[in-house]
Write a protein that holds these residues in place. Structure first.
Motif, PDB file in Angstrom:
ATOM      1  N   ILE A   7     -14.755   1.590   5.297  1.00  0.00           N
ATOM      2  CA  ILE A   7     -14.002   0.609   6.043  1.00  0.00           C
ATOM      3  C   ILE A   7     -12.467   1.129   6.204  1.00  0.00           C
ATOM      4  O   ILE A   7     -11.887   1.424   5.179  1.00  0.00           O
ATOM      5  CB  ILE A   7     -14.160  -0.681   5.701  1.00  0.00           C
ATOM      6  N   ALA A   8     -11.907   1.402   7.566  1.00  0.00           N
ATOM      7  CA  ALA A   8     -10.567   1.985   7.490  1.00  0.00           C
ATOM      8  C   ALA A   8     -10.289   2.916   6.685  1.00  0.00           C
ATOM      9  O   ALA A   8      -9.232   3.145   6.104  1.00  0.00           O
ATOM     10  CB  ALA A   8      -9.685   0.825   7.136  1.00  0.00           C
ATOM     11  N   GLY A   9     -11.325   4.035   6.524  1.00  0.00           N
ATOM     12  CA  GLY A   9     -11.228   5.142   5.739  1.00  0.00           C
ATOM     13  C   GLY A   9     -11.237   4.843   4.288  1.00  0.00           C
ATOM     14  O   GLY A   9     -10.881   5.866   3.577  1.00  0.00           O
ATOM     15  N   LYS A  10     -11.693   3.609   3.785  1.00  0.00           N
ATOM     16  CA  LYS A  10     -11.746   3.610   2.600  1.00  0.00           C
ATOM     17  C   LYS A  10     -13.153   2.893   2.029  1.00  0.00           C
ATOM     18  O   LYS A  10     -13.904   2.572   2.808  1.00  0.00           O
ATOM     19  CB  LYS A  10     -10.977   2.238   2.142  1.00  0.00           C
ATOM     20  N   THR A  11     -13.375   3.427   0.802  1.00  0.00           N
ATOM     21  CA  THR A  11     -14.894   3.003   0.517  1.00  0.00           C
ATOM     22  C   THR A  11     -14.942   1.686  -0.174  1.00  0.00           C
ATOM     23  O   THR A  11     -13.966   1.202  -1.189  1.00  0.00           O
ATOM     24  CB  THR A  11     -15.333   3.926  -0.780  1.00  0.00           C
ATOM     25  N   VAL A  12     -15.716   0.685   0.490  1.00  0.00           N
ATOM     26  CA  VAL A  12     -15.800  -0.635   0.143  1.00  0.00           C
ATOM     27  C   VAL A  12     -17.295  -0.796  -0.639  1.00  0.00           C
ATOM     28  O   VAL A  12     -17.986  -0.342  -0.041  1.00  0.00           O
ATOM     29  CB  VAL A  12     -15.453  -1.549   1.122  1.00  0.00           C
ATOM     30  N   HIS A  13     -17.373  -1.488  -1.624  1.00  0.00           N
ATOM     31  CA  HIS A  13     -18.882  -1.935  -2.364  1.00  0.00           C
ATOM     32  C   HIS A  13     -18.646  -3.577  -2.142  1.00  0.00           C
ATOM     33  O   HIS A  13     -17.925  -4.148  -2.224  1.00  0.00           O
ATOM     34  CB  HIS A  13     -18.780  -1.693  -3.903  1.00  0.00           C
ATOM     35  N   SER A  14     -20.149  -3.871  -1.706  1.00  0.00           N
ATOM     36  CA  SER A  14     -20.495  -4.935  -1.667  1.00  0.00           C
ATOM     37  C   SER A  14     -21.382  -5.461  -2.645  1.00  0.00           C
ATOM     38  O   SER A  14     -22.649  -4.699  -2.519  1.00  0.00           O
ATOM     39  CB  SER A  14     -20.950  -5.347  -0.335  1.00  0.00           C
TER      40      SER A  14
ATOM     41  N   VAL B  40       0.516   0.056   4.333  1.00  0.00           N
ATOM     42  CA  VAL B  40       0.820  -1.080   5.335  1.00  0.00           C
ATOM     43  C   VAL B  40      -0.069  -1.104   6.359  1.00  0.00           C
ATOM     44  O   VAL B  40      -0.699  -1.977   6.820  1.00  0.00           O
ATOM     45  CB  VAL B  40       2.352  -1.271   5.541  1.00  0.00           C
ATOM     46  N   ALA B  41      -0.330   0.345   6.809  1.00  0.00           N
ATOM     47  CA  ALA B  41      -1.040   0.453   8.127  1.00  0.00           C
ATOM     48  C   ALA B  41      -2.578   0.216   8.015  1.00  0.00           C
ATOM     49  O   ALA B  41      -3.163  -0.106   8.863  1.00  0.00           O
ATOM     50  CB  ALA B  41      -0.618   1.959   8.847  1.00  0.00           C
ATOM     51  N   ASP B  42      -2.998   0.094   6.866  1.00  0.00           N
ATOM     52  CA  ASP B  42      -4.293   0.212   6.467  1.00  0.00           C
ATOM     53  C   ASP B  42      -4.708  -1.346   6.187  1.00  0.00           C
ATOM     54  O   ASP B  42      -5.878  -1.584   6.358  1.00  0.00           O
ATOM     55  CB  ASP B  42      -4.775   0.930   5.122  1.00  0.00           C
ATOM     56  N   ALA B  43      -3.732  -2.131   5.779  1.00  0.00           N
ATOM     57  CA  ALA B  43      -4.377  -3.473   5.400  1.00  0.00           C
ATOM     58  C   ALA B  43      -4.996  -4.147   6.383  1.00  0.00           C
ATOM     59  O   ALA B  43      -5.779  -4.805   5.792  1.00  0.00           O
ATOM     60  CB  ALA B  43      -2.778  -4.225   4.954  1.00  0.00           C
ATOM     61  N   GLU B  44      -4.735  -4.400   7.553  1.00  0.00           N
ATOM     62  CA  GLU B  44      -5.403  -5.299   8.573  1.00  0.00           C
ATOM     63  C   GLU B  44      -6.706  -4.942   8.745  1.00  0.00           C
ATOM     64  O   GLU B  44      -7.657  -5.663   8.769  1.00  0.00           O
ATOM     65  CB  GLU B  44      -4.423  -5.316   9.936  1.00  0.00           C
ATOM     66  N   GLY B  45      -6.823  -3.539   9.198  1.00  0.00           N
ATOM     67  CA  GLY B  45      -8.015  -2.909   9.230  1.00  0.00           C
ATOM     68  C   GLY B  45      -9.304  -3.026   8.276  1.00  0.00           C
ATOM     69  O   GLY B  45     -10.105  -3.320   8.319  1.00  0.00           O
TER      70      GLY B  45
ATOM     71  N   PHE C 188      -1.571  -0.352  -3.596  1.00  0.00           N
ATOM     72  CA  PHE C 188      -0.665  -0.805  -2.596  1.00  0.00           C
ATOM     73  C   PHE C 188       0.462   0.051  -2.274  1.00  0.00           C
ATOM     74  O   PHE C 188       1.291   0.255  -3.341  1.00  0.00           O
ATOM     75  CB  PHE C 188      -0.412  -2.390  -2.720  1.00  0.00           C
ATOM     76  N   GLU C 189       0.725   0.402  -1.200  1.00  0.00           N
ATOM     77  CA  GLU C 189       2.157   0.987  -0.983  1.00  0.00           C
ATOM     78  C   GLU C 189       3.279   0.148  -1.244  1.00  0.00           C
ATOM     79  O   GLU C 189       4.115   0.770  -1.648  1.00  0.00           O
ATOM     80  CB  GLU C 189       2.004   1.303   0.608  1.00  0.00           C
ATOM     81  N   ASN C 190       3.113  -0.903  -0.993  1.00  0.00           N
ATOM     82  CA  ASN C 190       4.373  -1.989  -1.425  1.00  0.00           C
ATOM     83  C   ASN C 190       3.673  -3.535  -1.317  1.00  0.00           C
ATOM     84  O   ASN C 190       2.574  -3.860  -0.995  1.00  0.00           O
ATOM     85  CB  ASN C 190       5.376  -2.011  -0.473  1.00  0.00           C
ATOM     86  N   ASP C 191       4.692  -4.351  -1.506  1.00  0.00           N
ATOM     87  CA  ASP C 191       4.139  -5.896  -1.572  1.00  0.00           C
ATOM     88  C   ASP C 191       3.825  -6.316  -0.208  1.00  0.00           C
ATOM     89  O   ASP C 191       2.930  -7.160  -0.103  1.00  0.00           O
ATOM     90  CB  ASP C 191       5.530  -6.705  -2.150  1.00  0.00           C
ATOM     91  N   VAL C 192       4.306  -5.730   0.753  1.00  0.00           N
ATOM     92  CA  VAL C 192       3.891  -5.931   2.263  1.00  0.00           C
ATOM     93  C   VAL C 192       2.451  -5.656   2.300  1.00  0.00           C
ATOM     94  O   VAL C 192       1.829  -6.639   2.976  1.00  0.00           O
ATOM     95  CB  VAL C 192       4.803  -5.224   3.267  1.00  0.00           C
TER      96      VAL C 192
END
Length: 633
Positions: free
Chosen positions: A554-561, A577-582, A609-613
């Motif tokens: 998801i959004a280029g990241k590996t997500v486990h359910s 920051v650009a990854d967070a929403e997707g 996380f890149e930063n707090d945002v």
């Protein structure tokens, strides 16, 4: 005439011998006088002065400290260590496992004290049956030296995973701690094991004469005296040993305690062919085989209506013998006669007997407390099984026969449910093989958790006993499958290994706090994989180590359910920051697609996380879509 000079060392030696002799004499006369005491860290035999005063009638002795139970030096600490959380974790070893993706069985390599602690959240109240064969207290060394300060560090040193060398608990009969060491070893493990049992669960413990009385008292305290079920006698040898000083030991004990005796009942055992052969169909009755039973009972159990003459179809009359009466009243006997349930012999003139049909008796027999070797095997059979599985030599002198554990499983578990079986002294793996075997017999779904310390062995084929355990699981699974190619049951296992936590502990350098802060920006230990971290998360959140798990990009990241969306994790090393929403929207959509009914916990690496945002944006979007529990490591 010469005068013998008294040397300092000789008088000390004589005094020591005299003291030892006197203690032995007192021990022979009054064994209750001797107790254990600790002076400068050394445990020695000492006299219990209160007991001595009582024996000589000293009225100054009070009973203020008396209470029923078993006490020993270290009991308080042993109780405390059972309550101390583990600082370790379990790391997956997929390459050493069998059928990782589908199996529900676990083989855990590690110190069982720490493993039992780590299993508390995930398996509390879920284990149907525990069987253990702990090391008997034979006066030999045993390798369970619990270090109450840092047991994980101690374990890694013991198993050669860190520098420091192996440590072995000295446990000789000459030691004042002969019973104490063994009791301190077993007590916290049983304490932890109890909380894993289901309300209708049961524990079976193999033991010999050396500690059976102490073990019984410990179990009375931990499980409750009211939950004691039985002491089984297992005939472990089929021939006497003549080279003995007193008696040739032919048996071991198996203590049985229920978590709640009112809720646990043993299963009936299968009827033998010999039992069924007593039933025949002498008159071709359509109801099948039957056997004749006495139609009378003791007169003292009867009523006046049970004394009468009974007439057979041939016209012959019968009365009950002296001191007996009929088991039924006359109207009831006539009903049974009309239903062809009374037998008068082939000639029709014999005394009446009741026909007991095989289909109407219990389809099983109650388990007796004496288990004969013909029925459940003996030590030699256990050795033979090991040799057949391992043509090479293996370091097991007295392995339990598989048939013994099969009997325990038949008595204590059922085929209709996914009963979980735990053995935290796994040894050669007999319990796992028995689970495979019994599941094949009745097409059951039992699953197991085995725990074994990787204790060094002198066998050149295997570096430690845990390696033998795992290999037996692999080979015995193939044997069971090979004996019935149609069997589709679970013959795999997931392997995990005890290690230090994947999450770094905060250990600052007080002389250089700035460097310490930067060093701890990454909370995950180096060289630990995402899978390592993932399974530690499962343990911390109380999820089964074999819970269903899926992965998506998801959004280029590996997500486990995990567990159908109960837990969702993304342990990638960078979330910008650009990854967070997707990422957040994709996780929410996947959760919805799975139809997750329970609340979902989402877990991420804090350092990712890149930063707090980035962190706050992702958390906010997840919350908007119903994922309110967001955590970071």
């Amino acid at each position: 005439m010469t005068i013998q000079k008294i040397e300092a060392h000789s008088s000390e030696a004589q005094s020591a011998n005299l003291v030892a002799d006197n203690i032995e004499k007192l021990k022979a006369l009054f064994p209750e006088l001797l107790t254990e005491t600790v002076v400068n860290g050394q445990t020695t035999a000492a006299l219990n002065m209160d007991v001595l005063k009582a024996l000589v009638g000293d009225a100054t002795v009070t009973d203020s400290d008396e209470k029923y139970g078993l006490n020993w030096h270290g009991k308080r600490k042993a109780r405390q260590i059972a309550l101390t959380p583990s600082t370790g974790t379990l790391r997956p070893a997929k390459d050493e496992s069998v059928d990782w993706d589908t199996t529900q069985n676990l083989m855990i390599e590690g110190d069982n004290l720490e493993v039992l602690k780590l299993l508390q959240k995930s398996y509390a109240g879920k284990v149907k049956l525990i069987y253990i064969d702990p090391p008997y207290n034979t006066g030999k060394d045993f390798v369970y030296p619990d270090n109450f300060q840092d047991n994980i560090k101690n374990y890694l040193e013991l198993t050669g995973q860190t520098e420091g060398g192996s440590k072995i608990t000295t446990n000789t009969e000459a030691s004042g701690r002969f019973h104490t060491d063994w009791l301190n070893m077993i007590y916290p493990r049983l304490k932890l094991a109890k909380s894993l049992l289901r309300k209708d669960g049961v524990i079976f413990i193999s033991i010999d004469d050396g500690e059976v009385s102490n073990l019984r008292k410990i179990c009375d305290e931990i499980f409750g005296e009211e939950n004691f079920v039985s002491t089984l006698i297992w005939e472990k040898r089929y021939s006497p040993q003549n080279a003995v000083q007193w008696f040739s030991e032919s048996h071991d004990f198996i203590l049985v305690y229920a978590a709640n005796k009112e809720l646990w009942k043993p299963n009936l055992l299968e009827r033998s062919d010999e039992m069924n052969a007593r039933y025949r169909n002498l008159d071709n009755d359509p109801r099948g085989d039957w056997k004749p039973a006495d139609a009378t009972e003791q007169a003292g159990h009867g009523t006046p209506a049970q004394f009468y003459e009974f007439t057979s179809p041939s016209g012959k009359t019968f009365s009950p013998p002296n001191g007996r009466c009929w088991v039924y009243t006359k109207p009831r006997m006539e009903e049974m006669l009309a239903d062809n349930r009374i037998w008068f012999g082939a000639s029709g003139d014999n005394a009446p007997a009741i026909k007991r049909f095989l289909t109407e008796v219990k389809q099983g027999v109650a388990c007796q407390t004496i288990w004969k070797y013909e029925d459940v095997g003996h030590n030699q059979e256990g050795k033979k099984e090991i040799k057949e599985i391992f043509p090479e030599a293996v370091p097991f002198d007295t392995p339990k026969p598989t048939r013994l554990i099969e009997r325990i499983l038949k008595v204590g578990t059922t085929d209709a449910s996914n009963d979980l079986v735990l053995d935290f002294f796994g040894g050669s793996g007999t319990t796992a093989q028995a689970v495979y075997s019994v599941n094949k017999m009745d097409n059951g779904k039992r699953k197991f958790i085995l725990v074994q310390l990787p204790e060094e062995t002198a066998d050149n084929n295997y570096s430690n006993i845990a390696e033998v355990t795992k290999e037996r699981l692999r080979r015995s699974g193939k044997i069971v499958k090979g004996s019935d190619p149609l069997f589709t049951g679970d013959i795999g296992f997931r392997c995990f290994k005890l290690d230090t936590s994947n999450i770094r502990a905060w250990k600052p350098n007080v002389n250089d706090l700035k460097t310490s802060l930067f060093d701890n920006l990454e909370h995950i230990e180096p060289e630990r994989s995402n899978d390592d971290v993932l399974y530690e998360v499962l343990l911390k959140l109380g999820l089964d180590l074999c819970v269903p798990m899926e992965a998506q990009q998801i959004a280029g990241k590996t997500v486990h359910s995990i567990g159908g969306g109960a837990l969702m994790t993304c342990l990638d090393a960078h979330i910008g920051v650009a990854d967070a929403e997707g990422l957040a929207l994709g996780m929410a959509q996947w959760r919805e697609a799975q139809g997750t009914a329970t609340e979902t916990t989402a877990v991420f690496r804090d350092s990712a996380f890149e930063n707090d945002v980035a962190k706050s944006n992702l958390a906010a979007i997840l919350e908007q879509h119903g994922i309110k529990h967001v955590r970071s490591l």
